[in-house]
Scaffold this motif. Sequence first.
Motif, PDB file in Angstrom:
ATOM      1  N   LEU A 158      17.947 -40.141-147.869  1.00 53.22           N
ATOM      2  CA  LEU A 158      18.825 -40.904-146.753  1.00 53.22           C
ATOM      3  C   LEU A 158      20.173 -39.818-146.693  1.00 53.22           C
ATOM      4  CD1 LEU A 158      19.383 -43.123-144.920  1.00 53.22           C
ATOM      5  CD2 LEU A 158      20.760 -44.249-146.705  1.00 53.22           C
ATOM      6  N   GLN A 159      20.516 -39.409-147.635  1.00 57.38           N
ATOM      7  CA  GLN A 159      21.708 -38.781-147.532  1.00 57.38           C
ATOM      8  C   GLN A 159      21.600 -37.314-147.235  1.00 57.38           C
ATOM      9  OE1 GLN A 159      24.298 -38.939-151.084  1.00 57.38           O
ATOM     10  NE2 GLN A 159      24.401 -41.017-151.422  1.00 57.38           N
ATOM     11  N   VAL A 160      20.365 -36.574-147.519  1.00 52.14           N
ATOM     12  CA  VAL A 160      20.215 -35.223-147.125  1.00 52.14           C
ATOM     13  C   VAL A 160      19.793 -35.357-145.456  1.00 52.14           C
ATOM     14  CG1 VAL A 160      18.568 -33.514-147.190  1.00 52.14           C
ATOM     15  CG2 VAL A 160      19.253 -34.244-149.161  1.00 52.14           C
ATOM     16  N   GLU A 161      18.927 -36.347-145.239  1.00 49.54           N
ATOM     17  CA  GLU A 161      18.758 -36.575-143.855  1.00 49.54           C
ATOM     18  C   GLU A 161      19.889 -36.658-142.835  1.00 49.54           C
ATOM     19  OE1 GLU A 161      15.629 -37.608-140.711  1.00 49.54           O
ATOM     20  OE2 GLU A 161      15.709 -36.296-142.406  1.00 49.54           O
ATOM     21  N   GLN A 162      20.969 -37.405-143.329  1.00 53.14           N
ATOM     22  CA  GLN A 162      22.194 -37.790-142.727  1.00 53.14           C
ATOM     23  C   GLN A 162      22.995 -36.568-142.473  1.00 53.14           C
ATOM     24  OE1 GLN A 162      23.390 -41.313-144.911  1.00 53.14           O
ATOM     25  NE2 GLN A 162      22.918 -42.290-142.914  1.00 53.14           N
ATOM     26  N   GLY A 163      22.872 -35.353-143.214  1.00 47.91           N
ATOM     27  CA  GLY A 163      23.575 -34.111-143.116  1.00 47.91           C
ATOM     28  C   GLY A 163      23.911 -33.652-144.321  1.00 47.91           C
ATOM     29  N   LEU A 164      23.782 -34.213-145.444  1.00 44.48           N
ATOM     30  CA  LEU A 164      24.514 -33.426-146.620  1.00 44.48           C
ATOM     31  C   LEU A 164      23.464 -32.519-147.427  1.00 44.48           C
ATOM     32  CD1 LEU A 164      26.076 -36.563-148.441  1.00 44.48           C
ATOM     33  CD2 LEU A 164      27.128 -34.725-147.110  1.00 44.48           C
ATOM     34  N   HIS A 165      23.432 -31.433-147.026  1.00 45.55           N
ATOM     35  CA  HIS A 165      23.015 -30.201-147.377  1.00 45.55           C
ATOM     36  C   HIS A 165      23.348 -28.982-147.007  1.00 45.55           C
ATOM     37  CE1 HIS A 165      21.080 -31.260-143.552  1.00 45.55           C
ATOM     38  NE2 HIS A 165      21.067 -29.766-143.316  1.00 45.55           N
ATOM     39  N   GLY A 166      23.201 -27.917-147.785  1.00 42.93           N
ATOM     40  CA  GLY A 166      23.922 -26.507-147.359  1.00 42.93           C
ATOM     41  C   GLY A 166      23.035 -25.287-148.196  1.00 42.93           C
ATOM     42  N   ALA A 167      23.530 -24.169-148.272  1.00 45.30           N
ATOM     43  CA  ALA A 167      22.879 -23.273-148.669  1.00 45.30           C
ATOM     44  C   ALA A 167      24.042 -22.376-149.592  1.00 45.30           C
ATOM     45  CB  ALA A 167      22.636 -21.970-147.476  1.00 45.30           C
ATOM     46  N   LEU A 168      23.245 -21.536-150.512  1.00 41.56           N
ATOM     47  CA  LEU A 168      24.123 -21.076-151.788  1.00 41.56           C
ATOM     48  C   LEU A 168      23.555 -19.790-151.877  1.00 41.56           C
ATOM     49  CD1 LEU A 168      26.130 -20.632-154.150  1.00 41.56           C
ATOM     50  CD2 LEU A 168      24.441 -21.844-155.586  1.00 41.56           C
ATOM     51  N   TRP A 169      24.047 -18.628-151.361  1.00 39.03           N
ATOM     52  CA  TRP A 169      23.660 -17.117-151.520  1.00 39.03           C
ATOM     53  C   TRP A 169      24.490 -16.601-152.598  1.00 39.03           C
ATOM     54  CZ3 TRP A 169      24.430 -13.037-147.246  1.00 39.03           C
ATOM     55  CH2 TRP A 169      23.708 -12.027-147.630  1.00 39.03           C
ATOM     56  N   ILE A 170      23.298 -16.306-153.777  1.00 39.91           N
ATOM     57  CA  ILE A 170      23.948 -15.477-154.835  1.00 39.91           C
ATOM     58  C   ILE A 170      23.392 -14.085-154.597  1.00 39.91           C
ATOM     59  CG2 ILE A 170      24.014 -15.457-157.311  1.00 39.91           C
ATOM     60  CD1 ILE A 170      23.197 -18.238-157.584  1.00 39.91           C
ATOM     61  N   ARG A 171      24.439 -13.242-154.497  1.00 35.86           N
ATOM     62  CA  ARG A 171      24.015 -11.748-154.056  1.00 35.86           C
ATOM     63  C   ARG A 171      23.962 -10.810-155.423  1.00 35.86           C
ATOM     64  NH1 ARG A 171      29.181 -11.475-150.028  1.00 35.86           N
ATOM     65  NH2 ARG A 171      30.038 -12.071-152.083  1.00 35.86           N
ATOM     66  N   ASP A 172      23.157  -9.840-155.367  1.00 41.60           N
ATOM     67  CA  ASP A 172      22.868  -8.758-156.506  1.00 41.60           C
ATOM     68  C   ASP A 172      23.889  -7.411-155.881  1.00 41.60           C
ATOM     69  OD1 ASP A 172      22.492  -7.076-158.529  1.00 41.60           O
ATOM     70  OD2 ASP A 172      20.327  -7.722-158.537  1.00 41.60           O
ATOM     71  N   PRO A 173      24.882  -7.345-156.547  1.00 47.90           N
ATOM     72  CA  PRO A 173      25.351  -6.188-156.314  1.00 47.90           C
ATOM     73  C   PRO A 173      24.624  -4.795-156.380  1.00 47.90           C
ATOM     74  CG  PRO A 173      26.944  -7.578-157.501  1.00 47.90           C
ATOM     75  CD  PRO A 173      25.518  -8.112-157.742  1.00 47.90           C
ATOM     76  N   ALA A 174      23.580  -4.745-157.123  1.00 46.78           N
ATOM     77  CA  ALA A 174      22.855  -3.885-157.298  1.00 46.78           C
ATOM     78  C   ALA A 174      21.652  -3.315-156.160  1.00 46.78           C
ATOM     79  CB  ALA A 174      22.086  -3.916-158.619  1.00 46.78           C
ATOM     80  N   THR A 175      21.545  -4.444-155.503  1.00 50.64           N
ATOM     81  CA  THR A 175      20.758  -4.297-154.195  1.00 50.64           C
ATOM     82  C   THR A 175      21.330  -3.730-153.094  1.00 50.64           C
ATOM     83  OG1 THR A 175      21.095  -6.546-153.457  1.00 50.64           O
ATOM     84  CG2 THR A 175      19.125  -6.129-155.215  1.00 50.64           C
ATOM     85  N   PRO A 176      20.720  -2.782-152.092  1.00 48.06           N
ATOM     86  CA  PRO A 176      21.325  -2.397-150.945  1.00 48.06           C
ATOM     87  C   PRO A 176      21.726  -3.698-150.050  1.00 48.06           C
ATOM     88  CG  PRO A 176      19.041  -1.180-151.147  1.00 48.06           C
ATOM     89  CD  PRO A 176      19.230  -2.722-152.304  1.00 48.06           C
ATOM     90  N   GLU A 177      22.759  -3.447-149.447  1.00 42.78           N
ATOM     91  CA  GLU A 177      23.406  -4.326-148.272  1.00 42.78           C
ATOM     92  C   GLU A 177      22.376  -4.172-147.102  1.00 42.78           C
ATOM     93  OE1 GLU A 177      27.405  -4.200-147.566  1.00 42.78           O
ATOM     94  OE2 GLU A 177      27.912  -4.130-149.589  1.00 42.78           O
ATOM     95  N   VAL A 178      22.025  -5.442-146.581  1.00 47.39           N
ATOM     96  CA  VAL A 178      21.275  -5.488-145.128  1.00 47.39           C
ATOM     97  C   VAL A 178      21.995  -6.635-144.587  1.00 47.39           C
ATOM     98  CG1 VAL A 178      19.049  -5.980-144.616  1.00 47.39           C
ATOM     99  CG2 VAL A 178      19.011  -4.830-146.639  1.00 47.39           C
ATOM    100  N   ASP A 179      22.311  -6.114-143.242  1.00 45.98           N
ATOM    101  CA  ASP A 179      22.614  -7.312-142.265  1.00 45.98           C
ATOM    102  C   ASP A 179      21.624  -8.445-142.293  1.00 45.98           C
ATOM    103  OD1 ASP A 179      23.975  -8.597-140.489  1.00 45.98           O
ATOM    104  OD2 ASP A 179      23.164  -7.515-138.368  1.00 45.98           O
ATOM    105  N   THR A 180      22.178  -9.525-142.820  1.00 50.80           N
ATOM    106  CA  THR A 180      21.617 -10.770-142.993  1.00 50.80           C
ATOM    107  C   THR A 180      22.083 -12.132-142.367  1.00 50.80           C
ATOM    108  OG1 THR A 180      20.913  -9.849-145.429  1.00 50.80           O
ATOM    109  CG2 THR A 180      20.590 -12.480-144.900  1.00 50.80           C
ATOM    110  N   SER A 181      21.308 -12.928-141.769  1.00 45.95           N
ATOM    111  CA  SER A 181      21.589 -14.186-141.432  1.00 45.95           C
ATOM    112  C   SER A 181      20.688 -15.148-141.923  1.00 45.95           C
ATOM    113  CB  SER A 181      21.259 -14.248-139.932  1.00 45.95           C
ATOM    114  OG  SER A 181      22.162 -13.627-139.079  1.00 45.95           O
ATOM    115  N   ILE A 182      21.617 -16.186-142.671  1.00 47.60           N
ATOM    116  CA  ILE A 182      21.046 -17.263-143.458  1.00 47.60           C
ATOM    117  C   ILE A 182      20.808 -18.585-142.368  1.00 47.60           C
ATOM    118  CG2 ILE A 182      21.410 -18.908-145.175  1.00 47.60           C
ATOM    119  CD1 ILE A 182      21.664 -16.220-146.022  1.00 47.60           C
TER     120      ILE A 182
END
Length: 237
Positions: A158-182
């Motif tokens: 119920l709570q997820v369906e009603q809107g409670l959800h989001g993304a967490l992006w943990i970046r690795d500084p050792a990897t190349p930077e790429v233009d990214t859209s979540i």
Amino acid sequence: MNRSILYSLATSALVLSSLSFSACTDTASGEVEEPGQTRCSEPVAVDHDPDPEVVEVHLRASAATWDPGTGELTGLAYNDCVPGPLIMADLGNTLRVIFDNELEVSTTVHWHGLRLPNEMDGTPVVQDPVQPGERFIYEFELVDAGLYWYHPHVDVDLQVEQGLHGALWIRDPATPEVDTSILVIDDVLLGDDGQIAPRTEGMMANMGRNGNVLLANGKTNAELPIAPNDWKLLALV
């Protein structure tokens, strides 16, 4: 067929059904509006700690109205955003989330897929639910890079369906930077009145529902501008 291949095909179909791509040129401000964030004041969570090794964000669950493109829905949101604000941090950082429950019911925040101390996991098995009006501080070290999502672990369907959800992006500084859209992909089941359908016994048994509206970043008609001859990595959760 391999399950991971089936999941990949289903995910791709969902994204293509709810997201359109368009060529664009730079705006005068140099900013491009991300899909689904037109009514969200904080699409990316603000880091309130000056320590470069610590990311402190403030997360608030409350009643909210939001429009996925089908008309205004009555639901829930983190920081008035559906999906909730994107939390960004680097591998090895300490993440501190000061969470306030402004709902009329209890809830938690579960960090899906992360390795962390049991008492920070956000499931009622290891944490007492956060009661209405209460605050809980989640704090743990980020030991795995990748894209994850956060959501309640109380009345999950119920709570997820009603809107409670989001993304967490943990970046690795050792990897190349790429233009990214979540892209947070989802479906929502609307009733004949155009509102989120109430829970049924069958839904609870399956811990979810099959929606009749497909969403990308909270929108049915999300657009992702891409400049000519540019490359963009789409990260899906």
